[in-house]
Design a protein around this motif. Structure first.
Motif, PDB file in Angstrom:
ATOM      1  N   SER A   1      10.667  -7.144  34.083  1.00  0.00           N
ATOM      2  CA  SER A   1      11.374  -8.319  34.564  1.00  0.00           C
ATOM      3  C   SER A   1      11.799  -9.143  33.354  1.00  0.00           C
ATOM      4  N   TYR A   2      13.070  -9.065  33.007  1.00  0.00           N
ATOM      5  CA  TYR A   2      13.572  -9.763  31.830  1.00  0.00           C
ATOM      6  C   TYR A   2      13.538 -11.278  32.033  1.00  0.00           C
ATOM      7  N   GLN A   3      13.271 -11.996  30.957  1.00  0.00           N
ATOM      8  CA  GLN A   3      13.334 -13.457  30.988  1.00  0.00           C
ATOM      9  C   GLN A   3      14.614 -13.925  30.308  1.00  0.00           C
ATOM     10  N   ILE A   4      15.326 -14.833  30.972  1.00  0.00           N
ATOM     11  CA  ILE A   4      16.600 -15.340  30.464  1.00  0.00           C
ATOM     12  C   ILE A   4      16.501 -16.848  30.276  1.00  0.00           C
ATOM     13  N   ALA A   5      16.873 -17.332  29.115  1.00  0.00           N
ATOM     14  CA  ALA A   5      16.914 -18.772  28.845  1.00  0.00           C
ATOM     15  C   ALA A   5      18.301 -19.303  29.179  1.00  0.00           C
ATOM     16  N   VAL A   6      18.356 -20.345  30.007  1.00  0.00           N
ATOM     17  CA  VAL A   6      19.613 -20.986  30.407  1.00  0.00           C
ATOM     18  C   VAL A   6      19.651 -22.367  29.766  1.00  0.00           C
ATOM     19  N   VAL A   7      20.660 -22.600  28.920  1.00  0.00           N
ATOM     20  CA  VAL A   7      20.760 -23.872  28.197  1.00  0.00           C
ATOM     21  C   VAL A   7      22.072 -24.539  28.573  1.00  0.00           C
ATOM     22  N   ASP A   8      21.983 -25.622  29.356  1.00  0.00           N
ATOM     23  CA  ASP A   8      23.177 -26.351  29.799  1.00  0.00           C
ATOM     24  C   ASP A   8      22.750 -27.763  30.152  1.00  0.00           C
ATOM     25  N   ASP A   9      23.531 -28.765  29.745  1.00  0.00           N
ATOM     26  CA  ASP A   9      23.151 -30.138  30.038  1.00  0.00           C
ATOM     27  C   ASP A   9      23.529 -30.564  31.453  1.00  0.00           C
ATOM     28  N   ASP A  10      24.176 -29.689  32.215  1.00  0.00           N
ATOM     29  CA  ASP A  10      24.526 -29.964  33.610  1.00  0.00           C
ATOM     30  C   ASP A  10      23.433 -29.379  34.505  1.00  0.00           C
ATOM     31  N   ALA A  11      22.648 -30.247  35.146  1.00  0.00           N
ATOM     32  CA  ALA A  11      21.522 -29.796  35.956  1.00  0.00           C
ATOM     33  C   ALA A  11      21.964 -28.920  37.122  1.00  0.00           C
ATOM     34  N   GLN A  12      23.113 -29.242  37.710  1.00  0.00           N
ATOM     35  CA  GLN A  12      23.590 -28.452  38.853  1.00  0.00           C
ATOM     36  C   GLN A  12      23.924 -27.023  38.431  1.00  0.00           C
ATOM     37  N   ILE A  13      24.580 -26.885  37.285  1.00  0.00           N
ATOM     38  CA  ILE A  13      24.904 -25.539  36.793  1.00  0.00           C
ATOM     39  C   ILE A  13      23.618 -24.769  36.494  1.00  0.00           C
ATOM     40  N   ARG A  14      22.649 -25.421  35.868  1.00  0.00           N
ATOM     41  CA  ARG A  14      21.389 -24.738  35.579  1.00  0.00           C
ATOM     42  C   ARG A  14      20.739 -24.224  36.854  1.00  0.00           C
ATOM     43  N   GLU A  15      20.713 -25.058  37.888  1.00  0.00           N
ATOM     44  CA  GLU A  15      20.061 -24.672  39.146  1.00  0.00           C
ATOM     45  C   GLU A  15      20.785 -23.508  39.814  1.00  0.00           C
ATOM     46  N   ILE A  16      22.115 -23.542  39.813  1.00  0.00           N
ATOM     47  CA  ILE A  16      22.887 -22.471  40.448  1.00  0.00           C
ATOM     48  C   ILE A  16      22.688 -21.159  39.696  1.00  0.00           C
ATOM     49  N   VAL A  17      22.802 -21.216  38.369  1.00  0.00           N
ATOM     50  CA  VAL A  17      22.650 -20.007  37.559  1.00  0.00           C
ATOM     51  C   VAL A  17      21.253 -19.420  37.741  1.00  0.00           C
TER      52      VAL A  17
END
Length: 237
Positions: free
Chosen positions: A3-19
């Protein structure tokens, strides 16, 4: 399967949650950050298997974080941005980014690209474990009016020398060694950039585009949905 771990870096909380939601549905683990500085601390404890980076971040931007990541590891990096400028895409790829998406983007498309990058990582690792034996090749290659002098890395078209970069030369060499064979973009990426490259196949498209500008009648055909081939017209007996 890991199970790969992916780091999501974005200052938009909505985009982070959707991704994150779409990645979780695909079976990936995620960790999310709103700043590059916080994300960089991740290296100390649990380095991710892939990064998804927004370019326009407060403080350190995505370009700088990409540069720092590349100093430490060759993990895949997907860059996202609200800017659709070619210079941003080229800069992102040159700094070590493997793919580039412009906002607004489809989360399904992002997941598809993530899957493709991990598939490429797996294929490259298998190739490293089972390397093909190397064989000596010719000193020059001639296909039609195209001639390559391998040891000198020189290219001639209709007898006139054409200045090319190292990667442009490698692409021409790969295609001319097997004329009329259709190479996939993934094959060309591995052959030209090396086994450690997990990048976007757009890098191949850019390379072909540059060569076509330098050699106007270069017989490199696009094989739609597949890749490229160097066309060698067959003559009758």
């Amino acid at each position: 399967m890991k199970s790969y771990q992916i780091a999501v870096v974005d200052d938009d909380a909505q985009i982070r949650e959707i991704v994150e939601a779409y990645l979780h549905k695909e079976g990936y683990r995620t960790v999310a950050f709103s700043t590059a500085e916080d994300a960089w601390e991740l290296w100390k404890d649990d380095p991710p298997d892939m990064w998804i980076l927004d370019i326009m971040l407060p403080g350190m931007n995505g370009f700088e974080l990409c540069r720092q990541i590349r100093k430490e590891a060759e993990v895949p990096i997907v860059m996202i941005s609200a800017r659709d400028e070619e210079v941003d895409r080229i800069l992102g790829l040159e700094l070590g980014g493997d793919d580039y998406l412009t906002k607004p983007f489809s989360p399904r498309e992002l997941v598809a690209r993530v899957n493709r990058l991990f598939h490429r990582v797996s294929s490259i690792r298998q190739a490293l474990e089972n390397p093909a034996p190397s064989q000596p090749g010719p000193a020059t290659i001639e296909v039609g009016e195209l001639r390559l002098v391998l040891e000198e890395r020189r290219v001639f078209w209709h007898g006139e020398e054409i200045e090319v970069t190292l990667k442009e030369f490698k692409l021409l060499q790969t295609l001319t060694e097997q004329p009329n064979r259709a190479f996939t973009r993934d094959e060309l990426l591995t052959l030209i950039w090396g086994d450690a490259y997990y990048g976007s196949d757009r890098a191949i498209d850019d390379l072909v585009k540059r060569l076509r500008r330098k050699i106007k009648e270069l017989p490199v055909d696009t094989v739609w949905g597949h890749g490229y081939r160097l066309r060698l017209e067959r003559t009758g007996n």
